[in-house]
Design a protein around this motif. Structure first.
Motif, PDB file in Angstrom:
ATOM      1  N   ALA A  57    -134.845 -27.907  68.573  1.00  0.00           N
ATOM      2  CA  ALA A  57    -133.755 -28.131  69.059  1.00  0.00           C
ATOM      3  C   ALA A  57    -133.343 -29.817  68.558  1.00  0.00           C
ATOM      4  N   LEU A  58    -132.066 -29.409  67.834  1.00  0.00           N
ATOM      5  CA  LEU A  58    -131.643 -31.113  68.011  1.00  0.00           C
ATOM      6  C   LEU A  58    -130.673 -31.574  68.461  1.00  0.00           C
ATOM      7  N   ILE A  59    -130.430 -32.577  69.416  1.00  0.00           N
ATOM      8  CA  ILE A  59    -129.628 -32.885  70.251  1.00  0.00           C
ATOM      9  C   ILE A  59    -128.510 -34.020  69.974  1.00  0.00           C
ATOM     10  N   GLY A  78    -121.043 -35.733  64.234  1.00  0.00           N
ATOM     11  CA  GLY A  78    -121.432 -35.899  63.172  1.00  0.00           C
ATOM     12  C   GLY A  78    -122.054 -36.890  63.258  1.00  0.00           C
ATOM     13  N   ALA A  79    -123.249 -36.876  64.303  1.00  0.00           N
ATOM     14  CA  ALA A  79    -124.582 -37.565  64.492  1.00  0.00           C
ATOM     15  C   ALA A  79    -125.688 -37.492  63.520  1.00  0.00           C
ATOM     16  N   ILE A 126    -135.687 -33.052  68.625  1.00  0.00           N
ATOM     17  CA  ILE A 126    -135.493 -34.321  67.964  1.00  0.00           C
ATOM     18  C   ILE A 126    -133.760 -34.807  68.699  1.00  0.00           C
ATOM     19  N   PHE A 127    -133.507 -36.183  68.955  1.00  0.00           N
ATOM     20  CA  PHE A 127    -132.638 -36.472  68.805  1.00  0.00           C
ATOM     21  C   PHE A 127    -131.906 -37.801  68.263  1.00  0.00           C
ATOM     22  N   PHE A 128    -130.293 -37.384  68.050  1.00  0.00           N
ATOM     23  CA  PHE A 128    -129.656 -38.187  66.919  1.00  0.00           C
ATOM     24  C   PHE A 128    -128.405 -39.418  67.214  1.00  0.00           C
ATOM     25  N   GLU A 129    -129.076 -40.522  67.912  1.00  0.00           N
ATOM     26  CA  GLU A 129    -127.769 -41.159  68.254  1.00  0.00           C
ATOM     27  C   GLU A 129    -127.040 -41.831  67.467  1.00  0.00           C
ATOM     28  N   ILE A 142    -137.758 -37.935  67.090  1.00  0.00           N
ATOM     29  CA  ILE A 142    -138.472 -36.841  67.120  1.00  0.00           C
ATOM     30  C   ILE A 142    -139.434 -36.354  68.099  1.00  0.00           C
ATOM     31  N   LYS A 143    -140.010 -35.934  69.015  1.00  0.00           N
ATOM     32  CA  LYS A 143    -140.837 -35.744  70.196  1.00  0.00           C
ATOM     33  C   LYS A 143    -141.342 -35.300  70.014  1.00  0.00           C
TER      34      LYS A 143
END
Ligand code: ADP
Ligand code: MG
Length: 149
Positions: free
Chosen positions: A34-36, A40-41, A132-135, A146-147
């Motif tokens: 799951a990509l959060i 545009g991140a 997976i978090f994108f900032e 990535i968790k």
């Protein structure tokens, strides 16, 4: 476990994705990602590299009208046959994704699945989902976390 990466351009994000694809290819493991992150991140950019790492030749695009895109993968003796790229940006009701066969896609051990905008369908996601978090940072920097991988 949590891993954090900083990338400085789209190429670095693609390489990060590619390495993850290669690792999965080696592990022969069917997983759900799951990509959060905001528009545009770099979620799609990451998945372009990821698909390459999985050995997919076709280009992964930002699916503005398509919600689900299926790609064939060949990983010998793995039982894995497909990569599904889902983009839930346009999903308004859970029912919409269910009608597209979502349950079957995520429970089939033949599939590696990556979902953009998973927030929209959060309650349908299994516990084993890898987040997976994108900032977005300054000067094209992206912080990618990535968790549990
Ligand atoms: P999302 O799918 O999260 O909406 P995209 O991957 O489609 O985002 O777009 C990311 C945009 O940001 C692209 O235009 C890409 O070239 C640009 N970009 C700039 N720096 C980076 C970086 N470090 N990682 C990924 N993309 C970047
Ligand atoms: Mg995208």
């Amino acid at each position: 476990m949590k891993k954090t990466f900083i990338t400085h351009n789209d190429k670095e994000t693609k390489i990060l994705g590619k390495n993850m694809g290669l690792e999965l290819r080696k592990k022969k493991k069917a997983v759900i990602f799951a990509l959060i992150g905001n528009l545009g991140a770099g979620k799609t950019t990451f998945l372009q590299g990821f698909a390459k790492g999985l050995g997919i030749k076709e280009k992964v695009l930002s699916p503005s009208f398509v919600i689900i895109k299926k790609f064939k993968i060949k990983i010998p003796k793995s039982g894995i046959n497909f990569f599904y790229h889902l983009d839930c940006y346009r999903i308004k009701k859970i029912k919409e994704i269910l009608e597209l066969g979502f349950k079957k896609i995520i429970t089939d051990p033949q599939n590696i699945v990556a979902i953009e905008w998973p927030e929209k369908i959060q309650k349908l996601l299994p516990k084993k989902t890898i987040w997976i978090f994108f900032e977005i940072g300054k000067q094209n920097k992206r912080k990618i976390t990535i968790k549990d991988f």
